[in-house]
Motif scaffolding. Structure first.
Motif, short mmCIF file in Angstrom:
data_model
loop_
_atom_site.label_atom_id
_atom_site.label_comp_id
_atom_site.label_asym_id
_atom_site.label_seq_id
_atom_site.Cartn_x
_atom_site.Cartn_y
_atom_site.Cartn_z
N MET A 1 0.85 -1.18 0.00
CA MET A 1 0.00 0.00 0.00
C MET A 1 0.89 1.24 0.00
O MET A 1 1.80 1.36 0.81
N LYS A 2 0.61 2.17 -0.90
CA LYS A 2 1.40 3.40 -0.98
C LYS A 2 0.68 4.53 -0.26
O LYS A 2 -0.55 4.65 -0.35
N VAL A 3 1.47 5.34 0.46
CA VAL A 3 0.95 6.52 1.15
C VAL A 3 1.90 7.68 0.90
O VAL A 3 3.04 7.49 0.49
N THR A 4 1.42 8.90 1.19
CA THR A 4 2.24 10.09 1.03
C THR A 4 2.54 10.67 2.41
O THR A 4 1.66 10.76 3.25
N CYS A 5 3.77 11.04 2.63
CA CYS A 5 4.21 11.65 3.89
C CYS A 5 3.72 13.09 3.89
O CYS A 5 4.41 14.00 3.45
N LYS A 6 2.50 13.30 4.37
CA LYS A 6 1.85 14.61 4.28
C LYS A 6 2.38 15.62 5.28
O LYS A 6 2.31 16.81 5.07
N GLU A 7 2.90 15.17 6.40
CA GLU A 7 3.38 16.09 7.43
C GLU A 7 4.90 16.25 7.43
O GLU A 7 5.44 17.00 8.21
N GLY A 8 5.55 15.53 6.56
CA GLY A 8 7.01 15.58 6.52
C GLY A 8 7.52 15.98 5.16
O GLY A 8 7.32 17.10 4.70
N CYS A 9 8.14 15.06 4.47
CA CYS A 9 8.85 15.35 3.22
C CYS A 9 7.98 15.36 1.97
O CYS A 9 8.47 15.66 0.89
N GLN A 10 6.71 14.98 2.08
CA GLN A 10 5.77 14.95 0.96
C GLN A 10 6.06 13.84 -0.06
O GLN A 10 5.47 13.82 -1.13
N LYS A 11 6.96 12.92 0.26
CA LYS A 11 7.30 11.83 -0.66
C LYS A 11 6.30 10.69 -0.49
O LYS A 11 5.73 10.48 0.57
N GLU A 12 6.12 9.95 -1.57
CA GLU A 12 5.26 8.76 -1.53
C GLU A 12 6.12 7.57 -1.15
O GLU A 12 7.27 7.46 -1.60
N PHE A 13 5.56 6.69 -0.31
CA PHE A 13 6.30 5.48 0.06
C PHE A 13 5.34 4.33 0.27
O PHE A 13 4.15 4.51 0.47
N GLU A 14 5.88 3.14 0.21
CA GLU A 14 5.10 1.93 0.40
C GLU A 14 5.23 1.48 1.85
O GLU A 14 6.33 1.46 2.41
N ILE A 15 4.10 1.12 2.45
CA ILE A 15 4.13 0.61 3.82
C ILE A 15 4.59 -0.84 3.75
O ILE A 15 3.92 -1.69 3.17
N LYS A 16 5.75 -1.10 4.34
CA LYS A 16 6.31 -2.44 4.31
C LYS A 16 6.21 -3.13 5.66
O LYS A 16 6.19 -4.34 5.73
N GLU A 17 6.16 -2.32 6.71
CA GLU A 17 6.06 -2.91 8.04
C GLU A 17 5.40 -1.95 9.00
O GLU A 17 5.45 -0.73 8.82
N LEU A 18 4.77 -2.52 9.99
CA LEU A 18 4.19 -1.75 11.08
C LEU A 18 5.18 -1.88 12.23
O LEU A 18 5.51 -2.98 12.64
N LYS A 19 5.68 -0.76 12.70
CA LYS A 19 6.68 -0.79 13.77
C LYS A 19 5.97 -0.83 15.12
O LYS A 19 4.85 -0.37 15.26
N LYS A 41 11.73 9.98 8.27
CA LYS A 41 11.55 9.32 9.58
C LYS A 41 10.36 9.85 10.37
O LYS A 41 10.24 9.61 11.56
N LYS A 42 9.45 10.58 9.73
CA LYS A 42 8.23 11.06 10.39
C LYS A 42 7.39 9.84 10.78
O LYS A 42 7.19 8.93 9.98
N GLU A 43 6.92 9.81 12.03
CA GLU A 43 6.11 8.70 12.53
C GLU A 43 4.63 9.03 12.44
O GLU A 43 4.23 10.15 12.74
#
Length: 97
Positions: A1-19, A41-43
């Motif tokens: 699943m891809k999401v966008t880092c809306k509160e940080g760098c604005q980059k799109e990334f794939e969720i690979k793990e739940l920490k 590294k925005k949580e």
């Protein structure tokens, strides 16, 4: 699943793990689950879990394994799901305030 880092760098990334992080609040052992942007590294908090919630989840799994469920079991399952929802909201409120 891809999401966008809306509160940080604005980059799109794939969720690979739940920490997971273990924390102690009011003497309780609580697990905090979150995702983290690999770029900045925005949580982003996902949910919290304590022993009470884990116990109810175990009851739900046991009930679901008895498929097909009788009417009484369906009602119990719905009640347990509502209880988890309530406890989760209370736990989140307690931790984040």
């Amino acid at each position: 699943m891809k999401v966008t880092c809306k509160e940080g760098c604005q980059k799109e990334f794939e969720i690979k793990e739940l920490k997971k992080e273990d924390i102690k609040v009011s003497g309780q052992n609580i697990e905090r689950y979150y995702i983290e942007c690999p770029e900045c590294k925005k949580e982003y908090k996902s949910f919290y879990m304590n022993d009470d919630i884990k116990s109810i989840q175990k009851q739900i799994r046991t009930l679901k394994n008895k498929y097909p469920l009788k009417e009484k079991q369906k009602k119990k399952l719905a009640k347990l799901n509502r209880k988890i929802e309530y406890l989760s909201k209370q736990l989140k409120k307690e931790i984040e305030e």
